[in-house]
Write an enzyme that holds these catalytic residues in place. Structure first.
Site, PDB file in Angstrom:
ATOM      1  N   SER A 132      26.336  62.916  29.997  1.00 26.28           N
ATOM      2  CA  SER A 132      25.830  64.270  30.186  1.00 26.28           C
ATOM      3  C   SER A 132      24.434  64.295  29.591  1.00 26.28           C
ATOM      4  O   SER A 132      23.627  63.392  29.800  1.00 26.28           O
ATOM      5  CB  SER A 132      26.802  65.250  29.519  1.00 26.28           C
ATOM      6  OG  SER A 132      26.299  66.555  29.555  1.00 26.28           O
ATOM      7  N   TYR A 146      18.760  70.332  37.678  1.00 20.80           N
ATOM      8  CA  TYR A 146      19.262  69.241  36.823  1.00 20.80           C
ATOM      9  C   TYR A 146      20.304  69.788  35.838  1.00 20.80           C
ATOM     10  O   TYR A 146      21.384  69.198  35.681  1.00 20.80           O
ATOM     11  CB  TYR A 146      18.106  68.585  36.072  1.00 20.80           C
ATOM     12  CG  TYR A 146      18.570  67.507  35.109  1.00 20.80           C
ATOM     13  CD1 TYR A 146      19.116  66.312  35.580  1.00 20.80           C
ATOM     14  CD2 TYR A 146      18.469  67.683  33.725  1.00 20.80           C
ATOM     15  CE1 TYR A 146      19.543  65.319  34.700  1.00 20.80           C
ATOM     16  CE2 TYR A 146      18.892  66.690  32.840  1.00 20.80           C
ATOM     17  CZ  TYR A 146      19.431  65.522  33.330  1.00 20.80           C
ATOM     18  OH  TYR A 146      19.870  64.545  32.467  1.00 20.80           O
ATOM     19  N   LYS A 150      24.429  68.772  35.050  1.00 17.50           N
ATOM     20  CA  LYS A 150      24.998  68.303  33.779  1.00 17.50           C
ATOM     21  C   LYS A 150      26.020  69.309  33.230  1.00 17.50           C
ATOM     22  O   LYS A 150      27.005  68.901  32.601  1.00 17.50           O
ATOM     23  CB  LYS A 150      23.881  68.010  32.767  1.00 17.50           C
ATOM     24  CG  LYS A 150      23.017  66.820  33.145  1.00 17.50           C
ATOM     25  CD  LYS A 150      23.821  65.508  33.275  1.00 17.50           C
ATOM     26  CE  LYS A 150      22.953  64.297  33.533  1.00 17.50           C
ATOM     27  NZ  LYS A 150      23.710  63.049  33.727  1.00 17.50           N
TER      28      LYS A 150
HETATM   29  N1  LIG Z   1      16.236  59.714  29.326  1.00 16.35           N
HETATM   30  C1  LIG Z   1      16.617  60.871  28.879  1.00 16.35           C
HETATM   31  O1  LIG Z   1      15.855  61.573  28.178  1.00 16.35           O
HETATM   32  C2  LIG Z   1      18.018  61.366  29.170  1.00 16.35           C
HETATM   33  C3  LIG Z   1      18.513  62.425  28.402  1.00 16.35           C
HETATM   34  C4  LIG Z   1      19.792  62.896  28.644  1.00 16.35           C
HETATM   35  C5  LIG Z   1      20.557  62.337  29.656  1.00 16.35           C
HETATM   36  N2  LIG Z   1      20.056  61.310  30.403  1.00 16.35           N
HETATM   37  C6  LIG Z   1      20.908  60.758  31.460  1.00 16.35           C
HETATM   38  O2  LIG Z   1      21.050  59.372  31.267  1.00 16.35           O
HETATM   39  C7  LIG Z   1      21.401  58.755  32.507  1.00 16.35           C
HETATM   40  C8  LIG Z   1      20.558  57.498  32.675  1.00 16.35           C
HETATM   41  O3  LIG Z   1      19.206  57.838  32.720  1.00 16.35           O
HETATM   42  P1  LIG Z   1      18.067  56.966  31.970  1.00 16.35           P
HETATM   43  O4  LIG Z   1      17.456  57.833  30.949  1.00 16.35           O
HETATM   44  O5  LIG Z   1      18.599  55.656  31.602  1.00 16.35           O
HETATM   45  O6  LIG Z   1      16.988  56.860  33.138  1.00 16.35           O
HETATM   46  P2  LIG Z   1      16.578  55.650  34.128  1.00 16.35           P
HETATM   47  O7  LIG Z   1      16.083  54.492  33.323  1.00 16.35           O
HETATM   48  O8  LIG Z   1      15.670  56.265  35.111  1.00 16.35           O
HETATM   49  O9  LIG Z   1      17.961  55.210  34.788  1.00 16.35           O
HETATM   50  C9  LIG Z   1      18.551  55.941  35.829  1.00 16.35           C
HETATM   51  C10 LIG Z   1      19.498  55.006  36.544  1.00 16.35           C
HETATM   52  O10 LIG Z   1      20.207  55.740  37.563  1.00 16.35           O
HETATM   53  C11 LIG Z   1      20.168  54.946  38.728  1.00 16.35           C
HETATM   54  N3  LIG Z   1      20.376  55.696  39.963  1.00 16.35           N
HETATM   55  C12 LIG Z   1      19.632  56.679  40.514  1.00 16.35           C
HETATM   56  N4  LIG Z   1      20.162  57.053  41.696  1.00 16.35           N
HETATM   57  C13 LIG Z   1      21.257  56.278  41.892  1.00 16.35           C
HETATM   58  C14 LIG Z   1      22.215  56.150  42.927  1.00 16.35           C
HETATM   59  N5  LIG Z   1      22.157  56.897  44.046  1.00 16.35           N
HETATM   60  N6  LIG Z   1      23.220  55.240  42.791  1.00 16.35           N
HETATM   61  C15 LIG Z   1      23.293  54.450  41.700  1.00 16.35           C
HETATM   62  N7  LIG Z   1      22.397  54.503  40.694  1.00 16.35           N
HETATM   63  C16 LIG Z   1      21.395  55.404  40.806  1.00 16.35           C
HETATM   64  C17 LIG Z   1      18.797  54.296  38.691  1.00 16.35           C
HETATM   65  O11 LIG Z   1      18.773  53.223  39.604  1.00 16.35           O
HETATM   66  P3  LIG Z   1      17.430  52.677  40.306  1.00 16.35           P
HETATM   67  O12 LIG Z   1      16.838  51.670  39.344  1.00 16.35           O
HETATM   68  O13 LIG Z   1      17.907  52.048  41.561  1.00 16.35           O
HETATM   69  O14 LIG Z   1      16.527  53.846  40.539  1.00 16.35           O
HETATM   70  C18 LIG Z   1      18.763  53.857  37.237  1.00 16.35           C
HETATM   71  O15 LIG Z   1      19.504  52.672  37.048  1.00 16.35           O
HETATM   72  C19 LIG Z   1      21.192  59.817  33.583  1.00 16.35           C
HETATM   73  O16 LIG Z   1      22.461  60.339  33.959  1.00 16.35           O
HETATM   74  C20 LIG Z   1      20.370  60.883  32.874  1.00 16.35           C
HETATM   75  O17 LIG Z   1      20.590  62.157  33.413  1.00 16.35           O
HETATM   76  C21 LIG Z   1      18.795  60.802  30.186  1.00 16.35           C
END
Ligand SMILES: NC(=O)c1ccc[n+]([C@@H]2O[C@H](COP(=O)([O-])OP(=O)(O)OC[C@H]3O[C@@H](n4cnc5c(N)ncnc54)[C@H](OP(=O)(O)O)[C@@H]3O)[C@@H](O)[C@H]2O)c1
Length: 273
Positions: A132, A146, A150
């Site tokens: 989340s 977004y 979540k």
């Molecule tokens: N970074 C933050 O500040 C933050 C904070 C709270 C929550 N989150 C959550 O953490 C999770 C991971 O994000 P992250 O921060 O690690 O960002 P990230 O590095 O941009 O990673 C996002 C991942 O999701 C994948 N993805 C996107 N669309 C997809 C699809 N249709 N099928 C399968 N995979 C897909 C991307 O794959 P590709 O490489 O192919 O694009 C990438 O591996 C997300 O759910 C995000 O909402 C992030």
């Protein structure tokens, strides 16, 4: 026998850091991603299977699971991590973009969960860890879409845990704050139509303040969130929610002690609105 975790979105950020940590801890890892052909590091590690899973393509969910179970015999934990943010004024958001945002962050998570469930039910055990966000419990401007994904993941997970208890399966939520990943870069879909002039001043002010506040050196590292995920997977507790990162702990504690009005004032002061 080693335990096995399946991770969605393992190509970068939190998913990738989690794949590396669990492998280092001696787990089998099914590191799934949309473009496995681009991956080399994870493929070179022992006990890691890299395969294709696009959460928007049900056939790839089925084939990834089948291959993972064939290779490792069993899946113990599924990390529903794939996700991205659609940001901007709601009036500007294209309908297909809204459907895609819910497709990846919500329906994709539902589909992976449903496809895994027969396996977990047959084993009488298993665990879903759903990523989340603090954005599943509180909001920032210009992110209504977004946030709603979540908040959906939060409500889904909280309700699901009762029926999962009937079949020996656990549900956990990890709620990161700001994490230095590709999330705010290539994974961000920003949509604002400047012809909707009434919003421009607000969009400009918020975007500037947001960028100024997003110093990667003040954010959690993906590796820190991976550690929280590892704790959730291994602590043997029934805890539902794990706040991940100092900012997440501080902000969510503050939010739960505030009225809505106090919270709005805090955010408006923070972002100079
Ligand atoms: N970074 C933050 O500040 C933050 C904070 C709270 C929550 N989150 C959550 O953490 C999770 C991971 O994000 P992250 O921060 O690690 O960002 P990230 O590095 O941009 O990673 C996002 C991942 O999701 C994948 N993805 C996107 N669309 C997809 C699809 N249709 N099928 C399968 N995979 C897909 C991307 O794959 P590709 O490489 O192919 O694009 C990438 O591996 C997300 O759910 C995000 O909402 C992030």
């Amino acid at each position: 026998m080693n335990k096995t975790i399946l991770i969605t979105g393992a190509s970068s950020g939190i998913g990738r850091a989690t794949a590396l940590l669990f492998q280092e801890k001696g787990w089998n890892v099914i590191a799934t991603m949309r473009t496995p052909e681009k991956e080399s590091e994870l493929k070179s590690l022992d006990n890691v299977l890299v395969n294709k899973l696009d959460v928007l393509e049900i056939d790839t969910i089925k084939s990834s699971l089948k291959e993972g179970i064939e290779k490792f015999g069993k899946i113990d934990v599924v990390l529903n991590n794939a996700g991205y943010a659609l940001m901007g004024t709601f009036e500007s958001a294209k309908r297909e973009s809204i459907i895609r945002q819910f497709g990846v962050n919500v329906q994709g998570l539902f589909d992976v969960t449903q496809e895994v469930l027969p396996h977990f039910r047959a084993n009488k055990e298993g665990m879903f860890i759903n990523i989340s966000s603090i954005g599943g419990k509180m909001t920032f401007p210009l992110m209504p879409l977004y946030h709603s994904t979540k908040w959906a993941v939060e409500g889904f997970s909280e309700s699901l845990r009762w029926e999962m208890a009937q079949i020996g399966v656990k549900v956990k939520l990890v709620e990161p704050g700001g994490v230095a990943t590709d999330f705010g870069g290539r994974s961000l879909d920003m949509q604002h139509n400047p012809e909707l002039t009434e919003y421009n001043e607000f969009v400009g002010a918020f975007t500037k303040a947001m960028q100024a506040s997003m110093d990667p050196s003040n954010m959690s590292k993906a590796e820190q969130i991976a550690e929280v995920i590892y704790t959730a997977a291994t602590d043997g507790k029934d805890t539902l929610r794990y706040r991940a990162g100092a900012d997440a702990k501080q902000l969510l504690a503050a939010r739960s002690n505030m009225s809505d009005e106090e919270f709005f004032t805090m955010q408006e002061q923070q972002f100079g609105l």
